[in-house]
Design a protein around this motif. Sequence first.
Motif, mmCIF file in Angstrom:
data_model
loop_
_atom_site.group_PDB
_atom_site.id
_atom_site.type_symbol
_atom_site.label_atom_id
_atom_site.label_comp_id
_atom_site.label_asym_id
_atom_site.label_seq_id
_atom_site.Cartn_x
_atom_site.Cartn_y
_atom_site.Cartn_z
ATOM 1 N N LEU A 221 47.631 132.766 62.105
ATOM 2 C CA LEU A 221 48.622 132.948 63.169
ATOM 3 C C LEU A 221 49.034 134.417 63.283
ATOM 4 O O LEU A 221 49.191 135.107 62.279
ATOM 5 C CB LEU A 221 49.858 132.093 62.891
ATOM 6 C CG LEU A 221 49.678 130.571 63.022
ATOM 7 C CD1 LEU A 221 50.972 129.861 62.634
ATOM 8 C CD2 LEU A 221 49.286 130.191 64.442
ATOM 9 N N LYS A 222 49.202 134.878 64.528
ATOM 10 C CA LYS A 222 49.630 136.258 64.773
ATOM 11 C C LYS A 222 51.147 136.299 64.876
ATOM 12 O O LYS A 222 51.784 135.326 65.271
ATOM 13 C CB LYS A 222 48.999 136.776 66.060
ATOM 14 C CG LYS A 222 47.490 136.904 65.988
ATOM 15 C CD LYS A 222 46.945 137.461 67.293
ATOM 16 C CE LYS A 222 45.422 137.621 67.221
ATOM 17 N NZ LYS A 222 44.870 138.166 68.504
ATOM 18 N N ALA A 223 51.701 137.437 64.539
ATOM 19 C CA ALA A 223 53.151 137.623 64.662
ATOM 20 C C ALA A 223 53.538 137.566 66.124
ATOM 21 O O ALA A 223 52.782 138.017 66.996
ATOM 22 C CB ALA A 223 53.561 138.958 64.051
ATOM 23 N N PRO A 224 54.694 137.014 66.471
ATOM 24 C CA PRO A 224 55.112 136.927 67.880
ATOM 25 C C PRO A 224 55.302 138.309 68.492
ATOM 26 O O PRO A 224 55.729 139.256 67.820
ATOM 27 C CB PRO A 224 56.435 136.157 67.795
ATOM 28 C CG PRO A 224 56.920 136.368 66.405
ATOM 29 C CD PRO A 224 55.691 136.443 65.554
ATOM 30 N N GLY A 225 54.959 138.418 69.773
ATOM 31 C CA GLY A 225 55.084 139.705 70.457
ATOM 32 C C GLY A 225 56.523 140.124 70.643
ATOM 33 O O GLY A 225 56.821 141.316 70.739
ATOM 34 N N LYS A 226 57.427 139.188 70.743
ATOM 35 C CA LYS A 226 58.844 139.491 70.955
ATOM 36 C C LYS A 226 59.675 138.759 69.923
ATOM 37 O O LYS A 226 59.435 137.579 69.637
ATOM 38 C CB LYS A 226 59.253 139.072 72.360
ATOM 39 C CG LYS A 226 60.683 139.455 72.713
ATOM 40 C CD LYS A 226 61.001 139.156 74.169
ATOM 41 C CE LYS A 226 61.073 137.659 74.398
ATOM 42 N NZ LYS A 226 61.589 137.340 75.751
ATOM 43 N N SER A 227 60.634 139.451 69.377
ATOM 44 C CA SER A 227 61.477 138.854 68.365
ATOM 45 C C SER A 227 62.379 137.793 68.975
ATOM 46 O O SER A 227 62.775 137.878 70.143
ATOM 47 C CB SER A 227 62.331 139.940 67.700
ATOM 48 O OG SER A 227 63.330 139.343 66.900
ATOM 49 N N ALA A 228 62.716 136.820 68.200
ATOM 50 C CA ALA A 228 63.629 135.777 68.668
ATOM 51 C C ALA A 228 65.033 136.321 68.879
ATOM 52 O O ALA A 228 65.859 135.694 69.550
ATOM 53 C CB ALA A 228 63.661 134.618 67.653
ATOM 54 N N MET A 229 65.331 137.499 68.314
ATOM 55 C CA MET A 229 66.651 138.111 68.453
ATOM 56 C C MET A 229 66.748 138.993 69.697
ATOM 57 O O MET A 229 67.797 139.554 69.992
ATOM 58 C CB MET A 229 66.960 138.970 67.209
ATOM 59 C CG MET A 229 66.973 138.183 65.904
ATOM 60 S SD MET A 229 68.337 137.023 65.839
ATOM 61 C CE MET A 229 69.712 138.159 65.736
ATOM 62 N N THR A 230 65.650 139.133 70.450
ATOM 63 C CA THR A 230 65.635 139.994 71.631
ATOM 64 C C THR A 230 66.238 139.260 72.827
ATOM 65 O O THR A 230 65.890 138.110 73.102
ATOM 66 C CB THR A 230 64.195 140.424 71.970
ATOM 67 O OG1 THR A 230 63.628 141.092 70.839
ATOM 68 C CG2 THR A 230 64.186 141.368 73.169
ATOM 69 N N THR A 231 67.159 139.927 73.536
ATOM 70 C CA THR A 231 67.750 139.338 74.736
ATOM 71 C C THR A 231 67.044 139.874 75.967
ATOM 72 O O THR A 231 66.413 140.940 75.945
ATOM 73 C CB THR A 231 69.246 139.665 74.817
ATOM 74 O OG1 THR A 231 69.416 141.088 74.783
ATOM 75 C CG2 THR A 231 69.997 139.032 73.653
ATOM 76 N N ALA A 232 67.131 139.141 77.066
ATOM 77 C CA ALA A 232 66.451 139.537 78.300
ATOM 78 C C ALA A 232 66.968 140.897 78.784
ATOM 79 O O ALA A 232 68.173 141.121 78.861
ATOM 80 C CB ALA A 232 66.678 138.475 79.371
ATOM 81 N N GLY A 233 66.040 141.791 79.118
ATOM 82 C CA GLY A 233 66.404 143.104 79.647
ATOM 83 C C GLY A 233 66.722 144.135 78.592
ATOM 84 O O GLY A 233 66.914 145.307 78.913
ATOM 85 N N ALA A 234 66.809 143.753 77.356
ATOM 86 C CA ALA A 234 67.125 144.704 76.295
ATOM 87 C C ALA A 234 65.908 145.526 75.949
ATOM 88 O O ALA A 234 64.775 145.048 76.006
ATOM 89 C CB ALA A 234 67.647 143.976 75.070
ATOM 90 N N THR A 235 66.141 146.800 75.636
ATOM 91 C CA THR A 235 65.024 147.688 75.291
ATOM 92 C C THR A 235 64.590 147.523 73.856
ATOM 93 O O THR A 235 63.441 147.760 73.506
ATOM 94 C CB THR A 235 65.421 149.154 75.545
ATOM 95 O OG1 THR A 235 66.615 149.432 74.799
ATOM 96 C CG2 THR A 235 65.689 149.388 77.037
#
Length: 264
Positions: A221-235
């Motif tokens: 399995l590959k690591a997810p491209g986006k963290s689960a802690m990332t909010t929409a629109g956040a840099t």
Amino acid sequence: MEEGEPLGATPNDKLVITKIQSGTISEGKLRVGDQVKKVNDVECKDANDFFRALRYATPLARILVNRDEKKAEELEARVHIPEDRAKIIQRREGYVYEMATLVWVQNGPKLGLGIKHYQNRVLVSRVDPGSLAEKCLVLGDHLCDVDGIPVTDKDVARDLLVKNLQEKGKVSFVVERPDSFEAKQWAKQALAANILQPPSVQMNDDVRTIASKYRAALKALKAPGKSAMTTAGATGGKKVQIIEETATHEIGHDHEGKALRKVK
């Protein structure tokens, strides 16, 4: 008796009859509690001697026994298991089954019982001399139930035992006791086994294959491209920090004016 006809009586290692099978030639002639001494004038020192003598006894077997009426009645009471509790037992070759009852007496002997669980069985691991347990239990006994409740965990068995002794003054068990050499060896190994040892029951081949494929799939399995802690629109994603320092907030207590011992 005819050649090959079963006697229908089961002796233990001390040649005491512990079971009489209904409908066999032993019924009405031998009793639970009888201790076999001779077969056709041949002295028997153990179960092997007894069954060897029976093999050559046809067509007539004269069995000399010691019979103590009082002990026979006590043993009959022990080996008679109520039908509702007998249903939970899965009888195994090499074991004998009986009832055991502990009666608590004020200022009497201590309980003196230690138990452990091994392979979903609650086993007697300690019996203190002069204790209540010594009267009816021995090392290696398997406690199948406590007052009719099946048990496979020592903590559950202990809680039931203590509760019933406190409320009723007595507690009873259906006991599975090793009788054959093989059964006694298994009990000895079970008592010596460390509970932290790897399981002695291996997984089936198909289960091991499935587990192996799953472990291999996890590695791929590959690591997810986006963290689960990332909010929409956040840099940038939020970071989780572990802080060793702890803060204490006292809400209130009922020990006003008393020094409390701090716990960690």
